[in-house]
Design a protein around this motif. Structure first.
Motif, PDB file in Angstrom:
ATOM      1  N   GLN A 144     -22.300  49.866   3.513  1.00 12.63           N
ATOM      2  CA  GLN A 144     -20.846  49.776   3.522  1.00 12.63           C
ATOM      3  C   GLN A 144     -20.200  51.075   3.998  1.00 12.63           C
ATOM      4  N   ALA A 145     -20.761  52.211   3.611  1.00  9.71           N
ATOM      5  CA  ALA A 145     -20.233  53.491   4.074  1.00  9.71           C
ATOM      6  C   ALA A 145     -20.375  53.626   5.587  1.00  9.71           C
ATOM      7  N   GLN A 146     -21.496  53.166   6.127  1.00 13.76           N
ATOM      8  CA  GLN A 146     -21.695  53.228   7.572  1.00 13.76           C
ATOM      9  C   GLN A 146     -20.796  52.235   8.301  1.00 13.76           C
ATOM     10  N   LEU A 147     -20.586  51.069   7.711  1.00 15.55           N
ATOM     11  CA  LEU A 147     -19.672  50.096   8.303  1.00 15.55           C
ATOM     12  C   LEU A 147     -18.242  50.619   8.285  1.00 15.55           C
ATOM     13  N   PHE A 148     -17.886  51.325   7.218  1.00 13.07           N
ATOM     14  CA  PHE A 148     -16.582  51.970   7.141  1.00 13.07           C
ATOM     15  C   PHE A 148     -16.441  53.009   8.252  1.00 13.07           C
ATOM     16  N   ILE A 189       0.403  50.577   6.412  1.00 15.67           N
ATOM     17  CA  ILE A 189      -0.062  51.556   5.422  1.00 15.67           C
ATOM     18  C   ILE A 189      -0.009  50.952   4.029  1.00 15.67           C
ATOM     19  N   GLY A 190       1.088  50.241   3.731  1.00 11.90           N
ATOM     20  CA  GLY A 190       1.201  49.572   2.440  1.00 11.90           C
ATOM     21  C   GLY A 190       0.117  48.526   2.237  1.00 11.90           C
ATOM     22  N   GLN A 191      -0.230  47.796   3.296  1.00 15.25           N
ATOM     23  CA  GLN A 191      -1.303  46.809   3.212  1.00 15.25           C
ATOM     24  C   GLN A 191      -2.629  47.487   2.874  1.00 15.25           C
ATOM     25  N   CYS A 192      -2.913  48.604   3.531  1.00 13.21           N
ATOM     26  CA  CYS A 192      -4.158  49.331   3.256  1.00 13.21           C
ATOM     27  C   CYS A 192      -4.182  49.845   1.820  1.00 13.21           C
ATOM     28  N   LEU A 193      -3.056  50.346   1.332  1.00  9.90           N
ATOM     29  CA  LEU A 193      -3.012  50.854  -0.033  1.00  9.90           C
ATOM     30  C   LEU A 193      -3.258  49.749  -1.049  1.00  9.90           C
ATOM     31  N   LEU A 194      -2.664  48.576  -0.827  1.00  7.74           N
ATOM     32  CA  LEU A 194      -2.868  47.455  -1.740  1.00  7.74           C
ATOM     33  C   LEU A 194      -4.326  47.008  -1.730  1.00  7.74           C
ATOM     34  N   LEU A 195      -4.932  46.960  -0.558  1.00  7.14           N
ATOM     35  CA  LEU A 195      -6.344  46.574  -0.465  1.00  7.14           C
ATOM     36  C   LEU A 195      -7.242  47.644  -1.065  1.00  7.14           C
ATOM     37  N   TRP A 196      -6.858  48.908  -0.928  1.00  7.95           N
ATOM     38  CA  TRP A 196      -7.631  50.001  -1.521  1.00  7.95           C
ATOM     39  C   TRP A 196      -7.681  49.848  -3.037  1.00  7.95           C
ATOM     40  N   VAL A 197      -6.559  49.452  -3.622  1.00  2.00           N
ATOM     41  CA  VAL A 197      -6.534  49.183  -5.058  1.00  2.00           C
ATOM     42  C   VAL A 197      -7.403  47.980  -5.392  1.00  2.00           C
ATOM     43  N   ALA A 198      -7.364  46.952  -4.537  1.00  3.91           N
ATOM     44  CA  ALA A 198      -8.085  45.710  -4.823  1.00  3.91           C
ATOM     45  C   ALA A 198      -9.599  45.885  -4.793  1.00  3.91           C
ATOM     46  N   ILE A 199     -10.115  46.761  -3.920  1.00  6.99           N
ATOM     47  CA  ILE A 199     -11.572  46.867  -3.812  1.00  6.99           C
ATOM     48  C   ILE A 199     -12.161  47.757  -4.900  1.00  6.99           C
ATOM     49  N   ARG A 210     -13.947  50.093  -7.186  1.00 10.04           N
ATOM     50  CA  ARG A 210     -14.938  51.161  -7.106  1.00 10.04           C
ATOM     51  C   ARG A 210     -15.359  51.452  -5.672  1.00 10.04           C
ATOM     52  N   ARG A 211     -15.381  50.446  -4.843  1.00 11.92           N
ATOM     53  CA  ARG A 211     -15.826  50.662  -3.469  1.00 11.92           C
ATOM     54  C   ARG A 211     -14.819  51.491  -2.672  1.00 11.92           C
ATOM     55  N   ALA A 212     -13.594  51.641  -3.216  1.00  9.00           N
ATOM     56  CA  ALA A 212     -12.601  52.474  -2.541  1.00  9.00           C
ATOM     57  C   ALA A 212     -13.027  53.933  -2.495  1.00  9.00           C
ATOM     58  N   THR A 213     -13.959  54.330  -3.344  1.00  5.63           N
ATOM     59  CA  THR A 213     -14.415  55.725  -3.377  1.00  5.63           C
ATOM     60  C   THR A 213     -15.479  56.008  -2.322  1.00  5.63           C
ATOM     61  N   LEU A 214     -15.945  54.978  -1.624  1.00  6.10           N
ATOM     62  CA  LEU A 214     -16.963  55.186  -0.594  1.00  6.10           C
ATOM     63  C   LEU A 214     -16.401  56.031   0.545  1.00  6.10           C
ATOM     64  N   ARG A 215     -17.156  57.018   0.946  1.00  4.95           N
ATOM     65  CA  ARG A 215     -16.757  57.832   2.086  1.00  4.95           C
ATOM     66  C   ARG A 215     -17.421  57.297   3.351  1.00  4.95           C
ATOM     67  N   PRO A 216     -16.697  57.309   4.468  1.00 10.07           N
ATOM     68  CA  PRO A 216     -17.298  56.795   5.702  1.00 10.07           C
ATOM     69  C   PRO A 216     -18.444  57.678   6.173  1.00 10.07           C
ATOM     70  N   GLU A 217     -19.482  57.049   6.661  1.00 10.00           N
ATOM     71  CA  GLU A 217     -20.616  57.764   7.238  1.00 10.00           C
ATOM     72  C   GLU A 217     -20.738  57.377   8.700  1.00 10.00           C
TER      73      GLU A 217
END
Length: 270
Positions: free
Chosen positions: A98-102, A204-214, A216-223
């Motif tokens: 998931q981090a690599q996909l991000f 930006i608001g859409q991303c923030l709402l989805l960030w809340v929805a996901i 624990r996975r919101a803490t994943l850093r992109p690789e």
């Protein structure tokens, strides 16, 4: 024996309730998103009507949202089964993929944003676009803002797929947030720049709402490396769906170029 039957019946009842709760949430969120979208269309018509401003925005927005729409359509049928399988395996394998996909998502979004930032003005000023001079001027002014929506749209599509993989339904409500951003911006202001910045703010608001929805996975850093063994399974299904979605959605882009040649107001009328 009776206890086993009772336990089975209780489990069935709980499953049925969960299904109905999920269905109710989806229906409510869809209705809210559609109502917001309809209100946004009314405000856009009130502010701009049919003319060169609407032509320029809709022409550009169709072009920049085209790759986002393809990405959003292809991801769920590929990612959801893959994540369901990974959930039963090691958490480290799932999180690594998931981090690599991000990372891939961010890379695609940023690269396409740069291409749009510098390439779309050339398209607008060419005979290929067929836009009127006033529409070209408006388009040149709002191109940088709309180019910013590409990485936001790619990330939103990815996080929406992650939300669905966890059985949550906020992604349905989040689809109405960009329209809400435009609605609020155009109630306050009446310029093409407000329309474009409202789009950026809404995404930006859409991303923030989805960030809340996901969660624990919101803490994943992109690789930005792609050595996960899951890429082989991802690429097999992704490539076929990508080609099909590309061809099916191409007509929406072609329509804009044909409509532009029919005269000012043709794109917004379409």
């Amino acid at each position: 024996m009776t206890e086993r039957i009772s336990d089975r019946d209780s489990a069935t009842v709980l499953a049925d309730r969960a299904i109905w709760r999920g269905l109710t949430a989806v229906v409510v969120f869809v209705v809210l998103a559609k109502v917001i979208g309809a209100a946004k269309e009314v405000v856009v018509a009130w502010r701009f009507g049919v003319g060169h401003t609407a032509d320029a925005y809709l022409f550009l927005f169709t072009l920049v949202s085209w790759p986002v729409g393809i990405w959003a359509s292809v991801l769920p049928p590929v990612v959801l089964p893959l994540l369901a399988r990974l959930n039963a395996q090691r958490a480290s394998a799932r999180d690594g993929f998931q981090a690599q996909l991000f990372g891939l998502t961010l890379l695609l979004g940023v690269v396409l944003a740069v291409v749009a930032w510098f390439g779309l003005p050339r398209v607008l000023g060419s005979d290929l676009a067929g836009l009127s001079a006033p529409a070209q001027a408006v388009g040149m002014a709002i191109t940088p803002m709309l180019a910013m929506t590409l990485p936001l749209g790619f990330v939103a599509a990815l996080w929406a797929a992650w939300t669905m993989s966890e059985g949550r339904h906020l992604n349905t409500l989040a689809e109405g947030v960009p329209a809400l951003g435009i609605l609020l911006a155009l109630v306050a202001f009446s310029s093409a720049a407000a329309w474009a910045w409202g789009t950026v703010a809404g995404m930006i608001g859409q991303c923030l709402l989805l960030w809340v929805a996901i969660g624990r996975r919101a803490t994943l850093r992109p690789e930005f490396r792609f050595d996960s063994p899951e890429w082989r399974a991802f690429g097999g299904g992704f490539t076929m769906l990508l080609v099909g979605q590309f061809l099916m959605s191409l007509t929406a882009v072609v329509d804009q170029f044909f409509a532009a040649r029919l005269g000012e107001g043709a794109i917004s009328t379409l």
